[in-house]
Design a protein around this motif. Sequence first.
Motif, PDB file in Angstrom:
ATOM      1  N   GLU A 182       8.266  87.391  92.930  1.00 47.81           N
ATOM      2  CA  GLU A 182       7.957  85.963  92.965  1.00 47.81           C
ATOM      3  C   GLU A 182       8.235  85.313  91.621  1.00 47.81           C
ATOM      4  O   GLU A 182       8.191  85.958  90.571  1.00 47.81           O
ATOM      5  CB  GLU A 182       6.476  85.761  93.324  1.00 47.81           C
ATOM      6  CG  GLU A 182       6.105  86.306  94.692  1.00 47.81           C
ATOM      7  CD  GLU A 182       4.620  86.159  94.991  1.00 47.81           C
ATOM      8  OE1 GLU A 182       4.226  86.383  96.141  1.00 47.81           O
ATOM      9  OE2 GLU A 182       3.862  85.815  94.070  1.00 47.81           O
ATOM     10  N   SER A 183       8.506  84.009  91.658  1.00 47.27           N
ATOM     11  CA  SER A 183       8.656  83.238  90.433  1.00 47.27           C
ATOM     12  C   SER A 183       7.399  82.399  90.225  1.00 47.27           C
ATOM     13  O   SER A 183       6.572  82.262  91.117  1.00 47.27           O
ATOM     14  CB  SER A 183       9.883  82.332  90.518  1.00 47.27           C
ATOM     15  OG  SER A 183       9.634  81.260  91.418  1.00 47.27           O
ATOM     16  N   ILE A 184       7.307  81.790  89.056  1.00 48.17           N
ATOM     17  CA  ILE A 184       6.117  80.998  88.749  1.00 48.17           C
ATOM     18  C   ILE A 184       6.110  79.668  89.485  1.00 48.17           C
ATOM     19  O   ILE A 184       5.080  79.018  89.581  1.00 48.17           O
ATOM     20  CB  ILE A 184       5.987  80.755  87.234  1.00 48.17           C
ATOM     21  CG1 ILE A 184       7.220  80.007  86.705  1.00 48.17           C
ATOM     22  CG2 ILE A 184       5.776  82.059  86.492  1.00 48.17           C
ATOM     23  CD1 ILE A 184       7.086  79.592  85.261  1.00 48.17           C
ATOM     24  N   ASN A 185       7.260  79.230  90.010  1.00 49.10           N
ATOM     25  CA  ASN A 185       7.302  77.928  90.674  1.00 49.10           C
ATOM     26  C   ASN A 185       7.437  78.059  92.194  1.00 49.10           C
ATOM     27  O   ASN A 185       7.987  77.185  92.863  1.00 49.10           O
ATOM     28  CB  ASN A 185       8.427  77.061  90.109  1.00 49.10           C
ATOM     29  CG  ASN A 185       9.790  77.697  90.250  1.00 49.10           C
ATOM     30  OD1 ASN A 185       9.904  78.874  90.567  1.00 49.10           O
ATOM     31  ND2 ASN A 185      10.836  76.925  90.016  1.00 49.10           N
ATOM     32  N   GLY A 186       6.964  79.173  92.754  1.00 47.82           N
ATOM     33  CA  GLY A 186       6.825  79.275  94.195  1.00 47.82           C
ATOM     34  C   GLY A 186       7.987  79.904  94.951  1.00 47.82           C
ATOM     35  O   GLY A 186       7.914  80.047  96.175  1.00 47.82           O
ATOM     36  N   PHE A 187       9.056  80.274  94.271  1.00 44.66           N
ATOM     37  CA  PHE A 187      10.140  80.982  94.941  1.00 44.66           C
ATOM     38  C   PHE A 187       9.792  82.462  95.072  1.00 44.66           C
ATOM     39  O   PHE A 187       9.046  83.004  94.262  1.00 44.66           O
ATOM     40  CB  PHE A 187      11.449  80.844  94.163  1.00 44.66           C
ATOM     41  CG  PHE A 187      12.132  79.528  94.344  1.00 44.66           C
ATOM     42  CD1 PHE A 187      11.902  78.476  93.464  1.00 44.66           C
ATOM     43  CD2 PHE A 187      13.023  79.327  95.384  1.00 44.66           C
ATOM     44  CE1 PHE A 187      12.534  77.253  93.622  1.00 44.66           C
ATOM     45  CE2 PHE A 187      13.673  78.111  95.552  1.00 44.66           C
ATOM     46  CZ  PHE A 187      13.424  77.073  94.668  1.00 44.66           C
ATOM     47  N   GLU A 188      10.350  83.094  96.077  1.00 45.16           N
ATOM     48  CA  GLU A 188      10.215  84.540  96.227  1.00 45.16           C
ATOM     49  C   GLU A 188      11.519  85.106  96.770  1.00 45.16           C
ATOM     50  O   GLU A 188      12.313  84.410  97.415  1.00 45.16           O
ATOM     51  CB  GLU A 188       9.058  84.914  97.153  1.00 45.16           C
ATOM     52  CG  GLU A 188       9.226  84.455  98.593  1.00 45.16           C
ATOM     53  CD  GLU A 188       8.069  84.889  99.467  1.00 45.16           C
ATOM     54  OE1 GLU A 188       6.925  84.990  98.974  1.00 45.16           O
ATOM     55  OE2 GLU A 188       8.306  85.108 100.676  1.00 45.16           O
ATOM     56  N   ALA A 189      11.745  86.377  96.492  1.00 41.70           N
ATOM     57  CA  ALA A 189      12.936  87.053  97.013  1.00 41.70           C
ATOM     58  C   ALA A 189      12.526  88.463  97.401  1.00 41.70           C
ATOM     59  O   ALA A 189      11.664  89.075  96.768  1.00 41.70           O
ATOM     60  CB  ALA A 189      14.041  87.084  95.971  1.00 41.70           C
ATOM     61  N   ARG A 191      13.706  82.534  98.881  1.00 41.48           N
ATOM     62  CA  ARG A 191      13.006  81.658  99.821  1.00 41.48           C
ATOM     63  C   ARG A 191      11.955  80.833  99.095  1.00 41.48           C
ATOM     64  O   ARG A 191      11.432  81.246  98.061  1.00 41.48           O
ATOM     65  CB  ARG A 191      12.304  82.475 100.919  1.00 41.48           C
ATOM     66  CG  ARG A 191      13.210  83.354 101.730  1.00 41.48           C
ATOM     67  CD  ARG A 191      12.425  84.047 102.849  1.00 41.48           C
ATOM     68  NE  ARG A 191      13.277  84.937 103.619  1.00 41.48           N
ATOM     69  CZ  ARG A 191      13.410  86.247 103.397  1.00 41.48           C
ATOM     70  NH1 ARG A 191      12.727  86.810 102.407  1.00 41.48           N
ATOM     71  NH2 ARG A 191      14.207  86.977 104.146  1.00 41.48           N
ATOM     72  N   LYS A 192      11.679  79.676  99.673  1.00 43.90           N
ATOM     73  CA  LYS A 192      10.541  78.877  99.229  1.00 43.90           C
ATOM     74  C   LYS A 192       9.992  78.160 100.441  1.00 43.90           C
ATOM     75  O   LYS A 192      10.755  77.557 101.192  1.00 43.90           O
ATOM     76  CB  LYS A 192      10.945  77.874  98.142  1.00 43.90           C
ATOM     77  CG  LYS A 192       9.737  77.179  97.500  1.00 43.90           C
ATOM     78  CD  LYS A 192      10.116  76.358  96.285  1.00 43.90           C
ATOM     79  CE  LYS A 192       8.856  75.804  95.622  1.00 43.90           C
ATOM     80  NZ  LYS A 192       9.160  75.007  94.391  1.00 43.90           N
ATOM     81  N   PRO A 193       8.695  78.222 100.671  1.00 38.11           N
ATOM     82  CA  PRO A 193       8.116  77.644 101.889  1.00 38.11           C
ATOM     83  C   PRO A 193       8.134  76.123 101.917  1.00 38.11           C
ATOM     84  O   PRO A 193       8.127  75.532 102.998  1.00 38.11           O
ATOM     85  CB  PRO A 193       6.688  78.188 101.905  1.00 38.11           C
ATOM     86  CG  PRO A 193       6.401  78.589 100.512  1.00 38.11           C
ATOM     87  CD  PRO A 193       7.696  78.960  99.882  1.00 38.11           C
TER      88      PRO A 193
END
Lengths: 116, 114
Positions: B58-65, B77-79
Amino acid sequence: DTGVSQNPRHKITKRGQNVTFRCDPISEHNRLYWYRQTLGQGPEFLTYFQNEAQLEKSRLLSDRFSAERPKGSFSTLEIQRTEQGDSAMYLCASSSPEDSSTGELFFGEGSRLTVL
Amino acid sequence: AQSVTQLDSQVPVFEEAPVELRCNYSSSVSVYLFWYVQYPNQGLQLLLKYLSGSTLVESINGFEAEFNKSQTSFHLRKPSVHISDTAEYFCAVSMSGGYQKVTFGIGTKLQVIP
């Protein structure tokens, strides 16, 4: 720490002229990389230094291109007898040994070359 | 040698909608995977990375891979996206272990529409 600095940010030149770009890496980083990015493409690796030693060069780096890092600090990338195909964004990145073992690079904002 | 394929050159999405940016890699050896982001008029910066361990990063600004070895993918991805997420996203790969050259994909431009 001001990050990776590149100069000039923009360069417009006529075909056949020589150009030189400078990169100042983050001060404690001993590894320095040059990449080239053309429109619609991702960054393409050109060359890599560890301290003052140039350890790898891409086949993209023709004989007209030369890169140096004489004192293991800043680096220069010179393009001789520029061609229109050299028009691109030239990116510099640096990393510490710990970062480079994991592939994390710290990029400058790039130097954009336009060859007329 | 390793390579990266980003299938989508541009992805428009409405604000607050979910997004997925696709990335597939090719390598015969173990790899490290990265997503870099380039905001307008700025240099590339690391968004997140997979080195080992948990396949979801995850990243600090809400992205994940998620690293999927069987499908050789590392989709981002980002919701719920924000206007400030408008940028170009580059997937990248390097071989694991010691210094290895980082190879980038061609990038995906994410345009968030108000």
